[in-house]
Design a protein around this motif. Structure first.
Motif, mmCIF file in Angstrom:
data_model
loop_
_atom_site.group_PDB
_atom_site.id
_atom_site.type_symbol
_atom_site.label_atom_id
_atom_site.label_comp_id
_atom_site.label_asym_id
_atom_site.label_seq_id
_atom_site.Cartn_x
_atom_site.Cartn_y
_atom_site.Cartn_z
ATOM 1 N N VAL A 381 -39.821 23.204 -14.970
ATOM 2 C CA VAL A 381 -39.844 22.121 -13.987
ATOM 3 C C VAL A 381 -38.878 22.509 -12.875
ATOM 4 N N ILE A 382 -39.391 22.654 -11.657
ATOM 5 C CA ILE A 382 -38.587 23.085 -10.527
ATOM 6 C C ILE A 382 -38.111 21.864 -9.755
ATOM 7 N N THR A 383 -36.808 21.783 -9.532
ATOM 8 C CA THR A 383 -36.227 20.688 -8.758
ATOM 9 C C THR A 383 -35.484 21.268 -7.562
ATOM 10 N N SER A 384 -35.220 20.418 -6.588
ATOM 11 C CA SER A 384 -34.482 20.851 -5.398
ATOM 12 C C SER A 384 -32.986 20.741 -5.591
ATOM 13 N N THR A 385 -32.558 19.776 -6.426
ATOM 14 C CA THR A 385 -31.127 19.516 -6.593
ATOM 15 C C THR A 385 -30.832 19.210 -8.061
ATOM 16 N N ARG A 386 -29.561 19.337 -8.414
ATOM 17 C CA ARG A 386 -29.136 18.966 -9.760
ATOM 18 C C ARG A 386 -29.160 17.452 -9.941
ATOM 19 N N GLN A 387 -28.977 16.712 -8.842
ATOM 20 C CA GLN A 387 -29.024 15.259 -8.929
ATOM 21 C C GLN A 387 -30.363 14.783 -9.457
ATOM 22 N N GLU A 388 -31.426 15.467 -9.070
ATOM 23 C CA GLU A 388 -32.756 15.097 -9.549
ATOM 24 C C GLU A 388 -32.848 15.220 -11.063
ATOM 25 N N ILE A 389 -32.193 16.215 -11.627
ATOM 26 C CA ILE A 389 -32.210 16.395 -13.091
ATOM 27 C C ILE A 389 -31.360 15.323 -13.760
ATOM 28 N N GLU A 390 -30.144 15.160 -13.269
ATOM 29 C CA GLU A 390 -29.167 14.335 -13.964
ATOM 30 C C GLU A 390 -29.406 12.843 -13.799
ATOM 31 N N GLU A 391 -30.032 12.432 -12.693
ATOM 32 C CA GLU A 391 -30.182 11.001 -12.443
ATOM 33 C C GLU A 391 -31.631 10.520 -12.457
ATOM 34 N N GLN A 392 -32.601 11.427 -12.307
ATOM 35 C CA GLN A 392 -33.988 10.991 -12.250
ATOM 36 C C GLN A 392 -34.797 11.455 -13.463
ATOM 37 N N TRP A 393 -34.760 12.756 -13.766
ATOM 38 C CA TRP A 393 -35.559 13.232 -14.901
ATOM 39 C C TRP A 393 -35.046 12.687 -16.226
ATOM 40 N N ARG A 394 -33.781 12.370 -16.312
ATOM 41 C CA ARG A 394 -33.265 11.865 -17.576
ATOM 42 C C ARG A 394 -33.785 10.450 -17.873
ATOM 43 N N LEU A 395 -34.442 9.798 -16.905
ATOM 44 C CA LEU A 395 -35.071 8.500 -17.161
ATOM 45 C C LEU A 395 -36.331 8.631 -18.002
ATOM 46 N N TYR A 396 -36.838 9.841 -18.175
ATOM 47 C CA TYR A 396 -38.129 10.049 -18.839
ATOM 48 C C TYR A 396 -37.952 10.273 -20.338
ATOM 49 N N ASP A 397 -38.949 9.802 -21.101
ATOM 50 C CA ASP A 397 -38.920 9.983 -22.548
ATOM 51 C C ASP A 397 -38.920 11.464 -22.918
ATOM 52 N N GLY A 398 -39.597 12.265 -22.109
ATOM 53 C CA GLY A 398 -39.805 13.664 -22.463
ATOM 54 C C GLY A 398 -38.682 14.597 -22.085
ATOM 55 N N PHE A 399 -37.592 14.085 -21.520
ATOM 56 C CA PHE A 399 -36.470 14.974 -21.185
ATOM 57 C C PHE A 399 -35.152 14.303 -21.505
ATOM 58 N N ASP A 400 -34.337 14.975 -22.301
ATOM 59 C CA ASP A 400 -33.019 14.499 -22.682
ATOM 60 C C ASP A 400 -32.047 15.670 -22.524
ATOM 61 N N PRO A 401 -31.134 15.623 -21.539
ATOM 62 C CA PRO A 401 -30.231 16.758 -21.321
ATOM 63 C C PRO A 401 -29.415 17.131 -22.546
ATOM 64 N N VAL A 402 -28.995 16.124 -23.335
ATOM 65 C CA VAL A 402 -28.180 16.411 -24.522
ATOM 66 C C VAL A 402 -28.993 17.160 -25.560
ATOM 67 N N LEU A 403 -30.186 16.648 -25.866
ATOM 68 C CA LEU A 403 -31.038 17.316 -26.847
ATOM 69 C C LEU A 403 -31.479 18.682 -26.343
ATOM 70 N N GLU A 404 -31.656 18.785 -25.023
ATOM 71 C CA GLU A 404 -32.046 20.077 -24.450
ATOM 72 C C GLU A 404 -30.972 21.130 -24.720
ATOM 73 N N ARG A 405 -29.706 20.731 -24.601
ATOM 74 C CA ARG A 405 -28.622 21.671 -24.872
ATOM 75 C C ARG A 405 -28.571 22.050 -26.344
ATOM 76 N N LYS A 406 -28.853 21.087 -27.234
ATOM 77 C CA LYS A 406 -28.874 21.399 -28.663
ATOM 78 C C LYS A 406 -29.985 22.397 -28.988
ATOM 79 N N LEU A 407 -31.156 22.189 -28.415
ATOM 80 C CA LEU A 407 -32.262 23.122 -28.660
ATOM 81 C C LEU A 407 -31.933 24.505 -28.114
ATOM 82 N N ARG A 408 -31.297 24.523 -26.964
ATOM 83 C CA ARG A 408 -30.960 25.802 -26.358
ATOM 84 C C ARG A 408 -29.946 26.563 -27.213
ATOM 85 N N ALA A 409 -28.996 25.818 -27.792
ATOM 86 C CA ALA A 409 -27.997 26.450 -28.655
ATOM 87 C C ALA A 409 -28.663 27.069 -29.884
ATOM 88 N N ARG A 410 -29.651 26.377 -30.436
ATOM 89 C CA ARG A 410 -30.353 26.924 -31.615
ATOM 90 C C ARG A 410 -31.138 28.177 -31.234
#
Length: 1053
Positions: A381-410
Motif C-alpha cells: 500500500v503506497i502512501t504519500s505521508t506517514r500521517q496517512e498510515i498512522e492516523e487514517q489507515w489504522r482506522l481500518y479493520d485490516g491494518f493494525d500497526p502494532v500487530l504488523e510489527r509483531k508479524l514483521r518480527a516473526r
C-alpha cells in the motif's frame, strides 16, 4: 419557550440585543473584536467548529426585518435550531465515543488472540520498528538503494535495470483522464489524482527496465464531455525523450486505455460507478490478456508477458485491481488518495447528515469495503505521508500497526505467522517533472536571470489579470492556490491578512480559487466560501491588496508561481488537513518559500526541504506571524528558497519511480501457472497434433490431481474413489488418458481433420461450445435446485442435443454432494462441462472416461487462488469463533455453529449453522478475521444453514474469469442463471460482460435471512437497467426461460 433556564437566558439576551445585530456581516461562528454579540457567543459556545451558513442567512434575514415581533420570532426559531444542533452534536459525540471504545476493545481482543496463536515470545523486535521496514513477506528494506541524491547514483541504478522488460498496469476509474490539457477542477472527480496517475504512467514508461505501462480508465462517449475521452487508446509522450526513443519497441511506452463500462452516453460521478465495476474488470481482463500475448510475441519468445503488478488508485480502482489480481494471479498495489473511513468520521462530526444519509449520498460503506478488500489483496500500500498510515489507515479493520510489527518480527526470525498477513505500508511522496522549470529571479520591473530568449519574451497574460487588482504590484505576493472549499481554510487566511496591519503594508495576497462564471452557478459550499471571502475583503477594506481572478488555465499555473517568485513572495497552504500537498512542491520548484499547515503531508515535505514554516491552521495569529516573518526577513527568505531548490530533486518523478520499481520488483512474482498452447486459436480446424497437445495438457493436470489426492487435496472426493489405493488410481487414469489420446488420434486421421473430429478432441468440453449456461441458483433444497435445473435444460434441449451449448453448475455444494444430487435427479455428470464447488474454492470437469471416475479436479485453480490463504491458523480461529457464538447465544447448551469436517476441503472450511437468525452476520465475522490479519472470503449459503470460508480472492464469479483466462471461453458468451436472491456472494454473479437471467419466484425467501444486515445495501451494487440482465415471469417455466434467452440474443426464436 425553551425547556431549561440556560437556553432561556440566552434567548432573552438575544431578543433584547436590538441594533447590535445589524452590524453582523461575517461568519456566524467567530466573534469580531470589540463587538459582543450574544447570538454569536451562544453559537460559538454550543457548536464550535460548525460552518452553518443556513443559520447565517436566517440571521441576516432576521436583522433586516423591520417588525420587532417578526424579527424576534425568526431569532427564536433560529436559536431552537441551534439548540437541536447542539443536542445532535452531543449525541453524536457520545455515539462516536462508544464506537471508538468498542473498536479499541475489538482491536485489543483480536491482537491478544492473534498473539496467543503465535505463541513465541516476541519481546525482541516488537519495539522501535518503523512501519514498513520489513515487509510481511520477509523482504528486508535494508541494503536497498537509498533515495537518489545525484545524477551518478541515477546512472548506476539505470545500468542495473537494463535488460528488464516490465509490463505495469495502473487503474484510475473516475473523472476525465487524458494526457494533455487536463481539465483539473472541472468537477470533484477530476482533480489532483488525475494529474498524479497520468504523470506516474508517463514517468514509469520512460524508466529503464519498463517496456510498457497501461493506465486503464473509463471510456466516456458523452456529448457533455470532449470527444477525446471516448478514444480507446492514447499514447503518453515522454516529457524528456532523450535516449528514450532508441529503446522503443513496437508496443512499448505509456498508454491511456479506456475501457467502456457503465452507461454508454453518460458521464456519471464516482458514487454511481459501483454497479459497473464487474463490467470494467471483464473488459480490463480482456485487454490485459490480449496485450500479454502481443508482448509475448514481441519480447517474450512467444510466452505471455504478464503484468509485474496491477496498481489501483482510489477505492473503486482498488476493488477492480483486487479482482483482476485474483483472476490473473499477479501482485497488486494500492494507493488510497482519499480514504472513506476518514471522510465518514469527518462527516459524522459535522452532524449535518445521519449515517444513512451519508451513505445514500456518497455510497461510503461500499467505498470502505472496497478499501478493506484492497488491504486484503495488496502486497504493498503506497502512501504519500506517514500521517496517512498512522492516523487514517489504522482506522481500518485490516491494518493494525502494532500487530504488523509483531508479524514483521516473526518473519525476521523465520517463525510462522500462522496464516496471518499484513500489507507493506510504503511512503513514496508523489513526484514532479522539474526539467522544464527555470526558477524565477529578479523583481517585477528588473531583468530575469536566464537565457536572453527568456528575458525578451513578453509577460504572460495571467500576470496582467492578477496585477490589475493591486494598487502596488511591486510588493511581495502571498500566493494561495486552492478550491473555495471550507477544508482549505481560505477565510482564516484572509482574516489573518486583514487583521495584521504590518503584513498588509508589506505584501499583497493572491487567491487562485478555481474557475467560475458566476457565483450563483457554483455549488453551495463553494459559493458560500467565496462570498465569505468577498465580505471579508470589504470588511477589512482590502481593495487593491487582494487578487481573486475568475479564470485561469492549467497552463497558467507555472506562470502564477513565477510571478510570485519574481516579487519575492511566499506560497501558503493553510488547509485544516492536507493529505500531501503537491502544490507545495510545485511552488518550491519555482523558488518560493512555503508556509503550510502542520496537519498532514506538509510535515514530511518540510522535513526534507526545510524551506519554510509550519503553522496551526486554526490559529489566525500563527498564520500572520509566519507570513510576516518570511516576507520581512530577506535573509530567511533567501535561505528557505535556496534549501528548497537544493533538495527539490528528492521529489522528482525519476526518484519516485526508482523507489517504486525497486519495491514492486522485490515482490514475489506471481502469474498463471499452466502452459499456454497454440490450441486456443480461433481457427475452425486443428491438426491431430493439436489434439495430442490437449491430451498432454490434461494428462499433466490429471497427474497433479492424483498426486494431490494422496495428501488429501481433493477433500471429500474419497467417497467417489473408495476402491484401491492412490497408485492404482493413478495408473488406471494415466492408461485411460493414453487410450483416449490414441482413439482421438485415430478418429482425427480417419476423419481427415474435419471440424467435428477435431472439436471432439478438445478438453474440457466447454472449449468447443458456442454458449455456456451457468446454473448458479441457490435453492434451499436439492429438490428446488433439481426442478430449476431441469427447466433450464428443457428450455435449450434442441441446442443441447446439437452440442452448441454447454452447462456449468456453480454452487456452494461439495463435489460429493453434487454427485449425489446428479444421481438422485437422474442426471449425468456429462450433462455439465464444469462444476464450480464450495462457493468457488474448487473447480472440476467431467472426466474423459466415466469408468475411471466422474470428475477431474483442476489443481492449477488451487495454485491460482491460494494467495494469503490462512490454512491451519485460520481454521483454529474459526473453531474458536464457533465456540464463542455458542457460549454467548445458545440456550440449553445447543451448538449453534459446528465444524463440518466432511464438507471441508483444503481450500474451504465449512460449518453447519443450526439457527441462522442467532448467528452474527457476514460483516461481523469478516471484521473479526481482518482484525486478526486473517484474509479470507466468508460466505453464508443454503439460506444461512451453512458457512463456507474460502480464500480471499476465490468466488464463483472469479472462477468464471479463470475459465476465460485458462481455456479462452469468452465471458460475453456466458449466461448466468440466478434466483431473486441467493448466498451472500450473490452480488458477484450479476454484472460484468456475461448475461444474467433472474428467475422470478426462485430463492426469494433468502433475501431477509442473509442480506438484511449487510455492510452496504444490495441496491448500491446491482446494475439497474442493464441490457445484459433480464427477469423471467413469476413461477417461470422452460418457455419463459427460452424467451429470456431469445431476448438476450443467445437463442433464435
Amino acid at each position: 419557550m425553551a425547556g431549561n433556564d440556560w437556553i432561556n437566558s440566552y434567548l432573552e439576551a438575544i431578543l433584547d440585543v436590538g441594533p447590535a445585530l445589524d452590524d453582523v456581516k461575517s461568519s456566524l461562528l467567530l466573534r469580531e473584536r470589540g463587538h459582543f454579540s450574544p447570538t454569536r457567543y451562544f453559537v460559538e459556545e454550543v457548536i464550535t467548529g460548525f460552518d452553518e451558513t443556513d443559520l447565517h442567512r436566517s440571521w441576516v434575514k432576521a436583522s433586516a426585518t423591520r417588525s420587532p415581533q417578526e424579527r424576534n420570532t425568526r431569532l427564536e426559531n433560529m436559536c431552537w435550531r441551534i439548540w437541536n444542533l447542539a443536542r445532535q452534536k452531543k449525541q453524536l459525540e457520545g455515539e462516536e465515543a462508544q464506537r471508538m471504545a468498542k473498536r479499541r476493545l475489538e482491536r485489543e481482543r483480536g491482537r491478544r488472540e492473534a498473539v496467543a496463536d503465535m505463541s513465541e515470545d516476541l519481546s525482541e523486535g516488537e519495539k522501535g520498528d518503523v512501519v514498513s521496514d520489513i515487509s510481511t513477506h520477509g523482504e528486508s528494506n535494508r541494503g536497498r538503494l537509498p533515495r537518489i541524491s545525484s545524477m551518478d547514483a541515477m546512472e548506476t541504478w539505470t545500468n542495473q535495470q537494463k535488460g528488464k522488460k516490465l509490463y505495469i498496469v495502473l487503474i484510475s476509474l473516475h473523472g476525465l483522464i487524458r494526457g494533455e490539457n487536463m481539465e483539473l477542477g472541472r468537477d470533484s472527480d477530476t482533480g489532483g489524482q488525475v494529474k498524479y496517475v497520468v504523470e506516474l504512467a508517463r514517468a514509469l514508461g520512460a524508466m529503464p527496465g519498463v517496456y510498457r505501462v497501461d493506465l486503464l480508465t473509463r471510456q466516456v462517449s458523452s456529448p457533455e464531455v470532449d470527444w477525446s475521452y471516448g478514444e480507446p487508446t492514447e499514447m503518453l509522450t515522454p516529457r524528456n525523450s532523450e535516449g528514450f526513443m532508441d529503446d522503443l519497441g513496437e508496443s512499448s511506452g505509456s498508454y491511456i486505455i479506456r475501457i467502456p463500462f457503465g452507461p454508454k452516453d453518460k458521464y456519471i460521478p464516482k458514487e454511481l460507478l459501483w454497479p459497473y465495476i464487474p463490467e470494467f474488470v471483464d473488459g480490463a481482463l480482456n485487454h490485459i490478456i490480449q496485450m500479454s500475448k502481443v508482448l509475448g510475441e514481441q519480447i517474450g519468445g512467444a510466452q505471455s508477458i504478464w503484468p509485474v503488478a496491477i496498481h489501483g488508485h482510489y477505492a473503486d480502482a482498488g476493488d477492480s485491481a483486487a479482482l483482476l489480481s485474483g483472476a490473473l494471479n499477479v501482485p497488486m498495489l494500492f494507493t488510497g488518495h482519499s480514504l472513506g473511513r476518514d471522510k465518514l468520521e469527518q462527516l459524522l462530526k459535522q452532524a449535518r447528515q445521519t449515517r444513512d444519509e451519508i451513505n445514500m449520498t456518497y455510497k461510503i460503506m461500499r467505498r470502505i469495503e472496497a478499501e478493506e478488500l484492497s488491504l486484503d489483496s495488496s502486497e504493498i500500500v503506497i502512501t504519500s505521508t506517514r500521517q496517512e498510515i498512522e492516523e487514517q489507515w489504522r482506522l481500518y479493520d485490516g491494518f493494525d500497526p502494532v500487530l504488523e510489527r509483531k508479524l514483521r518480527a516473526r518473519i525476521r526470525r523465520n517463525v510462522s505467522c500462522y496464516g496471518r498477513f499484513m500489507p507493506r505500508m510504503l511512503v513514496i511522496p508523489p513526484g514532479m517533472e522539474f526539467n522544464h522549470i527555470i526558477p524565477q529571479d529578479g523583481d517585477v520591473d528588473g531583468e530575469t536571470e536566464g537565457s536572453e530568449e527568456h528575458s525578451a519574451s513578453p509577460d504572460p497574460h495571467i500576470w496582467s489579470e492578477i496585477m490589475r487588482f493591486f494598487s502596488n504590484p511591486r510588493k511581495p505576493m502571498i500566493l494561495a492556490l486552492a478550491r473555495p472549499d471550507p477544508k482549505k481554510n481560505i477565510t482564516t487566511l484572509v482574516k489573518a491578512f486583514g487583521e495584521c496591519r504590518a503584513l498588509r503594508e508589506l505584501a499583497n495576497l493572491t487567491l487562485i480559487m478555481g474557475n467560475r462564471d458566476g457565483i450563483d452557478e457554483m455549488s453551495g459550499t463553494n459559493s458560500s466560501v467565496l462570498l465569505s471571502v468577498l465580505k471579508l475583503i470589504d470588511k477589512y477594506d482590502l481593495y487593491g491588496q487582494v487578487a481573486y481572478p475568475k479564470h485561469h488555465k492549467q497552463s497558467d499555473v507555472p506562470d502564477i508561481y513565477r510571478l510570485a517568485a519574481k516579487t519575492k513572495g511566499v506560497f501558503i497552504n493553510p488547509a485544516f488537513i492536507e493529505p500531501f500537498g503537491l502544490t507545495l512542491l510545485e511552488a518550491t520548484a519555482y523558488g518560493l518559500p512555503m508556509v503550510a499547515t502542520k496537519n498532514g503531508g506538509p510535515v514530511d515535505i518540510h522535513r526534507v526541504l526545510d524551506n519554510g514554516l509550519l503553522i496551526d491552521p486554526h490559529d489566525q495569529q500563527s498564520i500572520a506571524d509566519a507570513l510576516l516573518k518570511l516576507v520581512a526577513d530577506k535573509q530567511l527568505w533567501a535561505r528557505c528558497r535556496q534549501n528548497g531548490l537544493k533538495n527539490i530533486h528528492l521529489f522528482s518523478w525519476p526518484e519516485h519511480c526508482k523507489t517504486y520499481l525497486s519495491r514492486i520488483t522485490s515482490c514475489k512474482p506471481r502469474h498463471p501457472q499452466w502452459q499456454r498452447n497454440d490450441d486456443e486459436d480461433e481457427s475452425e480446424t486443428e491438426s491431430p497434433g493439436d489434439s495430442l497437445r490437449d491430451i498432454q495438457d490434461i494428462s499433466l493436470n490429471l497427474r497433479f490431481s492424483l498426486d494431490g489426492e494422496k495428501s488429501g487435496a481433493s477433500g471429500n472426493d474419497n467417497s467417489l474413489d473408495s476402491e484401491g489405493n492412490a497408485v492404482d488410481r493413478k495408473g488406471k487414469l494415466e492408461n485411460a488418458v493414453l487410450n483416449w489420446s490414441k482413439g482421438i488420434s485415430k478418429d482425427a486421421r480417419r476423419a481427415g481433420s474435419t471440424e467435428k473430429a477435431d472439436h471432439s478432441g478438445k478438453f474440457p468440453a466447454l472449449r468447443r461450445r458456442k454458449h455456456l449456461f451457468v446454473i448458479a441458483v441457490d435453492c434451499d433444497t436439492d429438490t428446488g435446485l433439481l426442478e430449476t435445473t431441469r427447466k433450464i435444460l428443457e428450455a435449450v434441449e434442441k441446442e443441447r442435443s446439437e452440442g452448441s451449448v454447454g452447462f456449468i453448475l456453480s454452487t456452494s455444494l461439495t463435489i460429493s454432494e453434487i454427485h449425489s444430487f446428479l444421481v438422485s435427479g437422474g442426471l449425468s455428470p456429462h450433462d455439465f462441462d464444469a462444476f464450480i464447488c464450495n462457493s468457488g474454492s474448487d473447480l472440476y470437469y467431467s472426466s474423459l472416461n466415466p469408468d475411471d471416475g466422474p470428475f477431474v479436479a483442476d489443481f492449477y485453480y488451487h495454485s491460482h487462488i491460494e494467495y494469503r490463504w490462512g490454512g491451519e491458523g485460520l481454521r483454529k480461529t474459526l473453531v474458536r469463533w464457533a465456540s464463542s457464538v455458542t457460549d454467548k447465544k445458545a440456550e440449553n447448551g445447543e451448538q449453534l455453529v459446528t465444524p463440518a469436517e466432511q464438507l471441508s476441503t483444503n481450500y474451504c472450511y465449512a460449518f453447519k449453522v443450526q439457527k441462522p437468525g442467532m448467528v452474527p452476520p457476514v460483516k461481523e465475522l469478516r471484521k473479526l478475521l481482518r482484525i486478526q490479519a486473517l484474509r479470507c472470503h466468508v460466505v453464508y449459503c443454503q439460506n444461512g444453514n451453512r458457512l463456507n470460508v474460502i480464500p480471499v480472492l476465490a468466488s464463483r464469479s472469479q472462477a468464471l474469469r479463470y475459465l476465460y483466462i485458462r481455456w479462452g471461453v469468452e465471458l460475453s458468451k456466458m449466461v448466468v442463471f440466478v434466483g431473486e436472491c441467493g448466498d451472500t456472494d450473490y452480488e458477484g454473479l450479476l454484472g460484468g460482460l456475461h448475461a444474467s437471467v433472474i428467475l422470478k419466484g426462485v430463492c426469494s425467501s433468502a433475501t431477509n435471512q442473509l442480506h438484511a444486515n449487510r455492510t452496504y445495501p444490495l441496491s448500491d451494487v446491482l446494475p439497474s437497467e442493464s441490457p445484459n440482465i433480464v427477469q423471467t415471469n413469476e413461477e417461470c417455466g422452460s418457455d419463459d426461460i427460452r424467451a429470456s434467452l431469445e431476448k438476450l440474443g443467445f437463442l433464435k426464436g
